[in-house]
Design a protein around this motif. Sequence first.
Motif, mmCIF file in Angstrom:
data_model
loop_
_atom_site.group_PDB
_atom_site.id
_atom_site.type_symbol
_atom_site.label_atom_id
_atom_site.label_comp_id
_atom_site.label_asym_id
_atom_site.label_seq_id
_atom_site.Cartn_x
_atom_site.Cartn_y
_atom_site.Cartn_z
ATOM 1 N N HIS A 220 0.878 -1.174 0.000
ATOM 2 C CA HIS A 220 0.000 0.000 0.000
ATOM 3 C C HIS A 220 0.915 1.223 0.000
ATOM 4 N N LEU A 221 0.344 2.391 -0.253
ATOM 5 C CA LEU A 221 1.206 3.561 -0.363
ATOM 6 C C LEU A 221 1.506 4.120 1.018
ATOM 7 N N VAL A 222 2.778 4.292 1.305
ATOM 8 C CA VAL A 222 3.133 4.812 2.627
ATOM 9 C C VAL A 222 3.542 6.281 2.584
ATOM 10 N N ASP A 223 3.914 6.787 1.426
ATOM 11 C CA ASP A 223 4.338 8.183 1.345
ATOM 12 C C ASP A 223 4.279 8.679 -0.088
ATOM 13 N N THR A 224 4.069 9.976 -0.244
ATOM 14 C CA THR A 224 4.062 10.600 -1.574
ATOM 15 C C THR A 224 4.946 11.835 -1.527
#
Length: 259
Positions: A220-224
């Motif tokens: 899953h996305l943890v940072d952008t």
Amino acid sequence: MTLASPSPAATLAGPTPPLLDFRNVAMTFPNGTTALSGVDLVVERGEFVSVVGPSGCGKSTLLRIASGLESASEGTATVNTDRIGYVFQDATLLPWRDVQSNVELLAELNWQPKRVRTPKAQWAIDLVGLNGFEKHLPKQMSGGMKMRASLARSLTLDPELFLFDEPFGALDEITRERLNDELLKIFVEQKFGGLFITHSVSEAVYLSTKVVVMSGRPGHLVDTFEVPFDMPRDPEIRYTGEFAKLVGEVSHALREGHS
Ligand SMILES: Nc1ncnc2c1ncn2[C@@H]1O[C@H](COP(=O)(O)OP(=O)(O)OP(=O)(O)O)[C@@H](O)[C@H]1O
Ligand SMILES: [Mg+2]
């Protein structure tokens, strides 16, 4: 300078939807492996989004869902175009076809007549810098040249959404940097939306308008990270402190997400 106001038609039509809009996307394979969970990801026109994440976290699965090769098992995966380009890690050229006819292949499979597909292929060959090599077979080409041909083949479809699965991972650093510059040039000219998978944090930062970091499986996305450098991008940016700082921050997020 003032910006032109939108035309009445554009106002009525409303804003264009993003090219790719993933909401809460999850993927569990029939054998019970959950590759992705709760992925929210948007790619707008003119955005170049890179995804970095540990091996096996579901990056290729994400691209396969985006391309329609695989269906998400949960959530909504919306892609608002049918003009999708897909470049794989391997150039996947047909060994018996020369550059010209490899580049024409997708257009040929789409029943485009020769009088349309041949000039289109020539345009794409020029764009990737392979002019003069039209009659070369894959066995006569370097790894970098094969990737250029693979890129050209996808460009013939005029993709609005361009998916890249570690296309330059197998190349040496100098060739990779050169191809990064070529790709950026094409991106600035063609203004597609890009979704680019890589293991190289510096490649991600150099190419992208946005870098997203994925956790270990289920991914899953943890940072952008928004990348603040202008396009067209100055190759020298790679050697600045600001660039190194952002690479450090993304690497840190990657390590945190992995642990
Ligand atoms: N068809 C499938 N059936 C079952 N499991 C699968 C299938 N495809 C992928 N997987 C599993 O899903 C997980 C994610 O795979 P995926 O190929 O998306 O990872 P990745 O992030 O692209 O890895 P890499 O960086 O090594 O390319 C892995 O554990 C993989 O074994
Ligand atoms: Mg992969």
